[in-house]
Design a protein around this motif. Structure first.
Motif, PDB file in Angstrom:
ATOM      1  N   LEU A  83       0.845  -1.190   0.000  1.00 49.69           N
ATOM      2  CA  LEU A  83       0.000   0.000   0.000  1.00 49.69           C
ATOM      3  C   LEU A  83       0.884   1.245   0.000  1.00 49.69           C
ATOM      4  N   VAL A  84       0.637   2.163  -0.934  1.00 46.14           N
ATOM      5  CA  VAL A  84       1.369   3.432  -0.986  1.00 46.14           C
ATOM      6  C   VAL A  84       0.556   4.494  -0.261  1.00 46.14           C
ATOM      7  N   VAL A  85       1.142   5.068   0.787  1.00 46.74           N
ATOM      8  CA  VAL A  85       0.446   6.123   1.535  1.00 46.74           C
ATOM      9  C   VAL A  85       1.277   7.402   1.549  1.00 46.74           C
ATOM     10  N   ASP A  86       0.591   8.516   1.545  1.00 47.92           N
ATOM     11  CA  ASP A  86       1.217   9.844   1.536  1.00 47.92           C
ATOM     12  C   ASP A  86       1.615  10.229   2.962  1.00 47.92           C
ATOM     13  N   ALA A  87       2.932  10.347   3.206  1.00 42.13           N
ATOM     14  CA  ALA A  87       3.423  10.658   4.554  1.00 42.13           C
ATOM     15  C   ALA A  87       2.976  12.029   5.038  1.00 42.13           C
ATOM     16  N   MET A  88       2.642  12.927   4.102  1.00 43.40           N
ATOM     17  CA  MET A  88       2.274  14.293   4.484  1.00 43.40           C
ATOM     18  C   MET A  88       0.848  14.394   5.014  1.00 43.40           C
TER      19      MET A  88
END
Length: 310
Positions: A83-88
């Protein structure tokens, strides 16, 4: 398998061509589950391993698209579900990770835009909530900015202790060992010139942006990093390259011959001011003095021992 976003397939094909990796596609009018099934069959037939299925981005509250992922998983039985998640996005990233893990039982996480979140606290929460490892992190927009994730190094960054190990890794990847040995020889013989000075700048710039390198140094916290005008420093580095490249070969080898008229010519050729040329020459002169000190006595022996260790 992203048939929803305009030009998504073409974008991936362009990327695949850049890194010389074949991309299998069936257009935007075919069901993603069918595309995934056919892609694996194609890979088996042509000996492609591993196979990466690139699915469309989606919200965890979109039941239809979440069902699509579940169907793809049932059809091809993937080894990994990343899963790719946006750290921001902070806490939202944690909520998304938990929801996807509950529905798909993911095997790992990729954190994107970690360069925009200096501390990366979301990393701890995502791991805690899902129990699944963070395997990769992206720290920029270039292909080389996707890195393996190291928990201990992230912990150091969160605590304001920098990330020296990653900085060393980047140095080892970008610095040419042969050129480093040649530079050592020049330092010992006191032959370090502006061409060598320029080469060192180019090697440093390969390691990443000024802000990325600063962020890996111990003692540089988020507030301190924000106070540094990294954009201005990037410009200065570009100006230094332009000034040196506007010099003749003789001027680079013997900066002492650069008088007033030559400085005017160099400043015009590089689009900078005469003061900038003067500043660079002064910096280089100071560096030469330092190199001269390194080339003598105890320091020379130290350099020799370091080279033997390598």
């Amino acid at each position: 398998c992203d048939v929803y976003r305009p030009a998504a397939i073409k974008q991936l094909e362009v990327l695949g061509k850049q890194i010389q990796v074949p991309v299998f596609s069936m257009g935007a009018d075919v069901n993603p589950v069918t595309i995934a099934k056919e892609a694996v069959a194609h890979a088996i037939k042509h000996g492609n391993d591993p196979v990466i299925l690139d699915t469309a981005g989606r919200l965890h509250i979109d039941e239809q698209l979440m069902d699509e992922l579940a169907n793809i998983k049932a059809e091809v039985n993937p080894t990994e579900i990343l899963l790719v998640v946006d750290a921001m996005t902070g806490q939202d990233a944690v909520n998304v990770a938990k929801s996807f893990n509950d529905q798909l039982n993911i095997t790992g996480v990729i954190l994107s835009k970690l360069d925009g979140d200096t501390r990366g606290g979301a990393a701890l929460s995502v791991k805690q909530v899902t129990g699944k490892p963070i395997k990769y992190a992206s720290v920029g927009e270039k292909l080389s900015d996707l890195e393996q994730f190291h928990p201990d190094r992230m912990a150091s960054r969160i605590l304001g202790m920098g990330d020296v190990l990653t900085l060393i890794d980047k140095a080892q990847e970008t610095i040419d060992e042969k050129k480093a040995q040649e530079l050592e020889e020049k330092i010992r013989k006191q032959q370090f010139d502006l061409d060598d000075f320029l080469e060192q700048f180019k090697q440093i710039r390969k390691m990443g942006s000024f802000s990325q390198i600063l962020g890996m140094l111990p003692g540089i916290d988020k507030k301190m990093l924000e106070s540094v005008d990294t954009e201005e420093n990037e410009k200065k580095m570009l100006h230094i390259e332009a000034i040196i490249q506007s010099m003749t070969q003789e001027e680079r080898r013997k900066p002492s011959i650069i008088g007033a008229s030559r400085k005017v010519r160099i400043s015009k050729g590089s689009g900078t001011r005469v003061q900038d040329v003067n500043q660079l020459l002064k910096q280089f002169e100071q560096m030469q003095k330092m190199m001269k000190q390194l080339s003598g006595g105890r320091q020379a022996k130290m350099l020799k021992r370091l080279r033997k260790r390598k």
